[in-house]
Design a protein around this motif. Structure first.
Motif, PDB file in Angstrom:
ATOM      1  N   VAL A 130      30.674   7.889 -12.664  1.00 50.23           N
ATOM      2  CA  VAL A 130      30.223   8.908 -12.029  1.00 50.23           C
ATOM      3  C   VAL A 130      31.346   9.316 -10.949  1.00 50.23           C
ATOM      4  O   VAL A 130      31.244  10.536 -10.787  1.00 50.23           O
ATOM      5  CB  VAL A 130      29.032   8.283 -10.889  1.00 50.23           C
ATOM      6  CG1 VAL A 130      29.510   7.284  -9.939  1.00 50.23           C
ATOM      7  CG2 VAL A 130      28.106   9.561 -10.190  1.00 50.23           C
ATOM      8  N   ASN A 131      32.209   8.364 -10.946  1.00 51.95           N
ATOM      9  CA  ASN A 131      33.489   9.198  -9.974  1.00 51.95           C
ATOM     10  C   ASN A 131      34.381  10.171 -10.665  1.00 51.95           C
ATOM     11  O   ASN A 131      35.013  10.861 -10.335  1.00 51.95           O
ATOM     12  CB  ASN A 131      34.348   7.765  -9.709  1.00 51.95           C
ATOM     13  CG  ASN A 131      33.666   6.897  -8.579  1.00 51.95           C
ATOM     14  OD1 ASN A 131      32.631   7.320  -7.760  1.00 51.95           O
ATOM     15  ND2 ASN A 131      33.984   5.646  -8.803  1.00 51.95           N
ATOM     16  N   LEU A 132      33.927  10.072 -12.174  1.00 51.18           N
ATOM     17  CA  LEU A 132      34.621  11.119 -12.925  1.00 51.18           C
ATOM     18  C   LEU A 132      33.727  12.173 -13.146  1.00 51.18           C
ATOM     19  O   LEU A 132      34.122  13.156 -14.221  1.00 51.18           O
ATOM     20  CB  LEU A 132      35.231  10.530 -14.048  1.00 51.18           C
ATOM     21  CG  LEU A 132      36.014   9.537 -14.287  1.00 51.18           C
ATOM     22  CD1 LEU A 132      36.338   8.541 -15.626  1.00 51.18           C
ATOM     23  CD2 LEU A 132      37.448   9.719 -13.472  1.00 51.18           C
ATOM     24  N   ALA A 133      32.533  12.103 -12.454  1.00 50.86           N
ATOM     25  CA  ALA A 133      31.568  13.387 -12.831  1.00 50.86           C
ATOM     26  C   ALA A 133      30.894  13.012 -14.297  1.00 50.86           C
ATOM     27  O   ALA A 133      30.672  14.294 -14.902  1.00 50.86           O
ATOM     28  CB  ALA A 133      32.026  14.542 -12.669  1.00 50.86           C
ATOM     29  N   ILE A 134      30.909  12.058 -14.746  1.00 51.96           N
ATOM     30  CA  ILE A 134      30.239  11.650 -16.124  1.00 51.96           C
ATOM     31  C   ILE A 134      29.452  10.633 -16.138  1.00 51.96           C
ATOM     32  O   ILE A 134      29.271   9.858 -15.035  1.00 51.96           O
ATOM     33  CB  ILE A 134      31.203  11.493 -17.388  1.00 51.96           C
ATOM     34  CG1 ILE A 134      32.325  10.371 -16.959  1.00 51.96           C
ATOM     35  CG2 ILE A 134      31.964  12.666 -17.586  1.00 51.96           C
ATOM     36  CD1 ILE A 134      33.246  10.090 -18.064  1.00 51.96           C
ATOM     37  N   ILE A 135      28.696  10.097 -17.281  1.00 49.24           N
ATOM     38  CA  ILE A 135      27.844   8.895 -16.983  1.00 49.24           C
ATOM     39  C   ILE A 135      28.504   7.984 -18.135  1.00 49.24           C
ATOM     40  O   ILE A 135      29.183   8.333 -18.852  1.00 49.24           O
ATOM     41  CB  ILE A 135      26.395   9.062 -17.324  1.00 49.24           C
ATOM     42  CG1 ILE A 135      26.125   9.569 -18.750  1.00 49.24           C
ATOM     43  CG2 ILE A 135      25.603  10.193 -16.282  1.00 49.24           C
ATOM     44  CD1 ILE A 135      24.882   9.889 -19.101  1.00 49.24           C
ATOM     45  N   PRO A 136      28.032   6.804 -18.040  1.00 46.63           N
ATOM     46  CA  PRO A 136      28.405   5.837 -19.082  1.00 46.63           C
ATOM     47  C   PRO A 136      28.217   6.240 -20.399  1.00 46.63           C
ATOM     48  O   PRO A 136      26.919   6.852 -20.595  1.00 46.63           O
ATOM     49  CB  PRO A 136      27.685   4.606 -18.800  1.00 46.63           C
ATOM     50  CG  PRO A 136      27.551   4.370 -17.564  1.00 46.63           C
ATOM     51  CD  PRO A 136      26.985   5.953 -17.248  1.00 46.63           C
TER      52      PRO A 136
END
Ligand code: CAA
Length: 255
Positions: A130-136
């Motif tokens: 989430v800190n990279l603006a994505i999800i697993p």
């Protein structure tokens, strides 16, 4: 260049992630080598279980961000970088993960593809995507939720926070926490113990537990029963029960 080191010790196939300068970030080459080594060991009749480890500082700090940083949606779609991870699910022999340091993002997801996790007391786990603006993207939202439940999975995936080994143990994400200096040897010792079990029973146990995540309770119990009855076709079942009756240690041969 090899991003992994592969070796065998007795009946154990050992795969070590080997990008220490990058905290074992999972690039394409490394993951290809890991998956191919797992498949090779799975086919090898001399191997009874596998050990997957990083180094003391990191199991793996996630998918390699540099490989993805400039990719477009269309490129990511065609690259389908996590598609090949499905092959790990098909490995029939037990895989033990030895985790020291960071198991983050794809590292935590790779760890969750393994069957038993031995963690150093220093290990740190998380899904910080989430800190990279994505999800697993390699199964984290599904496997973590099944492992620790919705409330905790939401907490970890939406905040990206890291948890300690003791928290991971309490949540059921790992099953053993060991002193820092024993993180690799304790996992190796566990593999040695598994090698003394009947290989077909190990594989049937793995198969049956995994089917709990794929089926209804009724279907899963049917799978279990079939596997249970099937084991009575093995020489090892005869040996295991005979040795118990004769009060001696069984010797399993893998058939
Ligand atoms: N990808 C690429 N390189 C990585 C990496 C990653 N996931 N994690 C660490 N590295 C590299 C760093 O860039 C650094 O390289 P350089 O020395 O060349 O700059 C090296 O590893 C050491 O890392 P740090 O200097 O950052 O070490 P630190 O001790 O200060 O911090 C850390 C450690 C907190 C783990 C930090 O490295 C970090 O936050 N890493 C990224 C974690 C992350 O976001 N993981 C998720 C990735 S996305 C994913 O995995 C998607 C998925 O679902 C599969």
């Amino acid at each position: 260049m090899s991003e992994t080191t592969i070796e065998t010790r007795d009946h154990i196939g050992i795969i070590r992630l080997n990008r220490p300068d990058k905290l074992n970030a999972l690039n394409t080459t490394l993951m290809t080598q890991v998956i191919e080594a797992l498949e090779q060991f799975d086919r090898d009749n001399n191997i009874r279980c596998m050990l997957l480890a990083g180094d003391q500082r990191a199991f793996a700090a996630g998918a390699d961000i540099n490989e993805m940083a400039d990719a477009t949606m269309i490129e990511m779609h065609h690259r389908n970088m996590f598609g090949r991870w499905d092959r790990i699910k098909k490995i029939r022999k037990p895989i033990v993960a030895a985790v020291s340091g960071y198991a983050l993002g794809g590292g935590c997801e790779l760890m969750m593809c393994c069957d038993i996790v031995v963690a150093s007391e220093t290990a740190r786990f998380g899904q910080p995507e989430v800190n990279l603006a994505i999800i697993p993207g390699a199964g984290g939202t599904q496997r973590l939720t099944r492992a620790i439940g919705k409330a905790r999975a939401m907490d970890l995936i939406l905040t990206g926070r890291m948890i300690t080994a003791d928290e991971a143990l309490a949540m059921g994400l790992v099953s053993r926490v060991v002193p820092a200096e024993q993180w690799f040897d304790a996992a190796l010792q566990l593999c040695q113990e598994l090698c003394e079990k009947a290989p077909m029973a190990l594989q049937a146990g793995k198969d049956a537990v995994n089917s709990a995540f794929e089926t209804t309770l009724t279907e899963g119990i049917e799978v279990e029963k079939k596997l249970f009855y099937m084991l009575f076709a093995t020489d090892d079942q005869t040996e295991g029960m005979r040795a118990f009756v004769e009060k001696r240690k069984p010797v399993f041969v893998g058939r």
